[in-house]
Design a protein around this motif. Structure first.
Motif, PDB file in Angstrom:
ATOM      1  N   ALA A 274      30.589  48.579  40.164  1.00  0.00           N
ATOM      2  CA  ALA A 274      30.800  47.622  39.073  1.00  0.00           C
ATOM      3  C   ALA A 274      32.101  46.868  39.327  1.00  0.00           C
ATOM      4  O   ALA A 274      33.115  47.093  38.650  1.00  0.00           O
ATOM      5  N   LYS A 275      32.075  45.983  40.309  1.00  0.00           N
ATOM      6  CA  LYS A 275      33.297  45.293  40.738  1.00  0.00           C
ATOM      7  C   LYS A 275      33.910  44.454  39.628  1.00  0.00           C
ATOM      8  O   LYS A 275      35.106  44.547  39.344  1.00  0.00           O
ATOM      9  N   ALA A 276      33.111  43.596  38.982  1.00  0.00           N
ATOM     10  CA  ALA A 276      33.647  42.675  37.979  1.00  0.00           C
ATOM     11  C   ALA A 276      34.197  43.426  36.774  1.00  0.00           C
ATOM     12  O   ALA A 276      35.305  43.135  36.294  1.00  0.00           O
ATOM     13  N   VAL A 277      33.451  44.395  36.282  1.00  0.00           N
ATOM     14  CA  VAL A 277      33.884  45.155  35.102  1.00  0.00           C
ATOM     15  C   VAL A 277      35.161  45.928  35.404  1.00  0.00           C
ATOM     16  O   VAL A 277      36.110  45.952  34.602  1.00  0.00           O
ATOM     17  N   THR A 278      35.221  46.545  36.572  1.00  0.00           N
ATOM     18  CA  THR A 278      36.411  47.317  36.952  1.00  0.00           C
ATOM     19  C   THR A 278      37.628  46.421  37.082  1.00  0.00           C
ATOM     20  O   THR A 278      38.728  46.768  36.623  1.00  0.00           O
ATOM     21  N   ALA A 279      37.447  45.245  37.693  1.00  0.00           N
ATOM     22  CA  ALA A 279      38.568  44.319  37.855  1.00  0.00           C
ATOM     23  C   ALA A 279      39.064  43.809  36.506  1.00  0.00           C
ATOM     24  O   ALA A 279      40.278  43.777  36.249  1.00  0.00           O
ATOM     25  N   LEU A 280      38.152  43.415  35.626  1.00  0.00           N
ATOM     26  CA  LEU A 280      38.550  42.901  34.315  1.00  0.00           C
ATOM     27  C   LEU A 280      39.262  43.971  33.488  1.00  0.00           C
ATOM     28  O   LEU A 280      40.171  43.662  32.698  1.00  0.00           O
ATOM     29  N   ASP A 281      38.875  45.207  33.670  1.00  0.00           N
ATOM     30  CA  ASP A 281      39.509  46.281  32.928  1.00  0.00           C
ATOM     31  C   ASP A 281      40.929  46.551  33.426  1.00  0.00           C
ATOM     32  O   ASP A 281      41.824  46.902  32.641  1.00  0.00           O
ATOM     33  N   ALA A 282      41.159  46.374  34.735  1.00  0.00           N
ATOM     34  CA  ALA A 282      42.454  46.725  35.319  1.00  0.00           C
ATOM     35  C   ALA A 282      43.451  45.573  35.338  1.00  0.00           C
ATOM     36  O   ALA A 282      44.669  45.802  35.287  1.00  0.00           O
ATOM     37  N   LEU A 283      42.978  44.331  35.433  1.00  0.00           N
ATOM     38  CA  LEU A 283      43.880  43.200  35.659  1.00  0.00           C
ATOM     39  C   LEU A 283      44.941  42.986  34.581  1.00  0.00           C
ATOM     40  O   LEU A 283      46.088  42.649  34.910  1.00  0.00           O
ATOM     41  N   PRO A 284      44.631  43.118  33.276  1.00  0.00           N
ATOM     42  CA  PRO A 284      45.694  42.893  32.289  1.00  0.00           C
ATOM     43  C   PRO A 284      46.932  43.750  32.532  1.00  0.00           C
ATOM     44  O   PRO A 284      48.064  43.260  32.459  1.00  0.00           O
ATOM     45  N   GLU A 285      46.731  45.015  32.808  1.00  0.00           N
ATOM     46  CA  GLU A 285      47.875  45.892  33.056  1.00  0.00           C
ATOM     47  C   GLU A 285      48.590  45.530  34.354  1.00  0.00           C
ATOM     48  O   GLU A 285      49.820  45.602  34.447  1.00  0.00           O
ATOM     49  N   LEU A 286      47.836  45.105  35.362  1.00  0.00           N
ATOM     50  CA  LEU A 286      48.433  44.778  36.660  1.00  0.00           C
ATOM     51  C   LEU A 286      49.176  43.451  36.635  1.00  0.00           C
ATOM     52  O   LEU A 286      50.171  43.280  37.332  1.00  0.00           O
TER      53      LEU A 286
END
Length: 442
Positions: A274-286
């Motif tokens: 789940a590339k898109a979902v995982t990225a969207l979940d992590a990006l705000p913190e990063l």
């Protein structure tokens, strides 16, 4: 250069200028309404970037608002153009401008033809060994009958056991010990890098079979990515290229090493499915939080402070940008490409959309050595897409011309597109070329 060859760049340059002038004329003909639409289009581009930033760097209501803005901005411009009855003329101006850009790049490239990577004639291998990953690329090894075709051409095939972790480099070294005079891989870029390092260590030719998912290395070698079986033609009728091999610490890489946001995202076990979902979940913190170590990068004489994402490539990409890297026209220049991104807010996101490579948040350069320091003893690193953790400082270097790559004599991407190898577009050079004498063009 022949008279015909010298005449072609001048003709292309004149066509480019005519297209550009026609595009301007079309805009002028639209009157105030057309100029308003174009101005709003620029504003919409900035609004899309701001919306995109909110969508990826925040959660909840800001993310929803950002997504709505990113979609509504271009739709609004189209509606305005339709209501103003200038849509067709604006589209015509855009088509003419794009045609002018294409002709201008082709003219500059024709005036200064690029030098492709030199090839060397060598005899076919007598005892080639190919390591194949049957799961790579969704099962391309089986779908294209690569095992049968390779064996028909005299190669010995080693199939990886996908149910267990295997020492790919160890298998390659065992093949060398048993007398292999060529090593090849049908698999992803990470597997290719491991075997390539063994081939370089023993000065053996290396064969790439484009059986991976993305096949970036195969693309930059000019290989056919739609039919991996054509890569096997190199066993019968091939030539050799001398290619650089990257090193990050003690590990080899053929394409890229990523640090920062992407390197941390791919660490997640959920990323592969789940590339898109995982990225969207992590990006705000990063991007706006404290989700990762602070990096400091030394590349040649340059210093990059706290990039959110850093990409180091084995040779430079023709036109690198954060969305699409394109391709590397040469793999034998002996320099690392460096792409660093730092966007601290919506305003910088809009600047990046409007100014591109000239934006303050984007750093593009080249260096022979890149050192990445961090405020942590170990940092996430993605090496040719493989998620790893390496001790700091992390050093990236190149072994120049260390790898002998055997490729088919005829390959579809051997002559890259004009935008891949042409010089940076400069309209002053286009004008000089258009009106210069044939023998005096730049």
């Amino acid at each position: 250069m022949s008279e015909t060859a010298g005449h072609r760049p001048r003709v292309l340059a004149r066509i480019a200028l005519l297209c550009a002038a026609a595009a301007v004329a079309a805009v002028v003909f639209t009157g105030p309404h057309g100029l308003l639409v174009l101005f709003c289009a620029l504003v919409a581009l900035a609004v899309m970037a701001v919306g995109g930033w909110w969508a990826i760097a925040h959660r909840g209501v800001p993310r929803v608002v950002g997504a709505v803005l990113a979609v509504a901005a271009p739709v609004g411009v189209v509606v305005l153009a339709v209501v103003s009855e200038v849509l067709l003329l604006v589209l015509l101006a855009l088509v003419l401008w794009l045609a002018g850009l294409a002709c201008a790049r082709s003219a500059l490239r024709a005036a200064r033809p690029p030098r492709p990577m030199p090839v060397r004639e060598t005899p076919p291998p007598l005892r080639p060994v190919l390591i194949m990953n049957p799961r790579s690329g969704g099962g391309k090894v089986e779908r294209f009958e690569l095992v049968r075709r390779a064996e028909e051409l005299g190669a010995r095939v080693v199939l990886l056991d996908t149910s267990a972790t295997q020492d790919v480099a160890g298998l390659a070294r065992q093949a060398v010990a048993e007398g292999a005079d060529l090593l090849g891989v049908a698999g992803g870029d990470g597997t290719q890098a491991l075997v390539a390092a063994v081939a370089a260590e023993h000065d053996l030719p290396f064969l790439v079979v484009s059986a991976g998912t993305r096949n970036h290395f195969a693309m930059d070698l000019g290989l056919d990515r739609t039919d991996p079986a054509t890569c096997l033609d190199a066993l019968r009728d091939g030539v050799e290229l001398d290619v650089d091999l990257g090193r990050v610490g003690d590990l080899p890489f053929v394409n890229t090493v990523s640090f920062g946001a992407y390197a941390q995202i791919v660490q997640s076990p959920q990323y592969r499915d789940a590339k898109a979902v995982t990225a969207l979940d992590a990006l705000p913190e990063l991007l706006v939080g404290d989700g990762g170590p602070r990096l400091t990068v030394h590349a040649g004489g340059h210093r990059l402070d706290a990039p959110q994402a850093l990409l180091v490539s084995n040779n430079t990409y023709a036109a690198p940008d954060p969305i699409s890297l394109g391709r590397r026209p040469r793999l034998d220049r002996g320099v690392l490409g460096v792409l660093g991104i730092r966007v601290d807010g919506a305003a910088q996101a809009a600047e990046l959309a409007l100014r591109g490579a000239r934006a303050t948040g984007l750093t593009v350069l080249s260096a022979r050595r890149v050192t990445v320091h961090a405020d942590a003893a170990e940092i996430p690193v993605a090496v040719d897409g493989e998620a790893l953790n390496l001790p700091t400082p992390v050093v990236c270097t190149l072994a120049v011309h260390a790898l002998r790559v055997r490729v088919p004599r005829d390959r579809p991407g051997a002559d890259p597109l004009p935008q891949d190898l042409g010089p940076r577009l400069d309209w002053h050079n286009v004008v000089r070329l258009a009106f210069a004498r044939t023998e005096n063009h730049p």
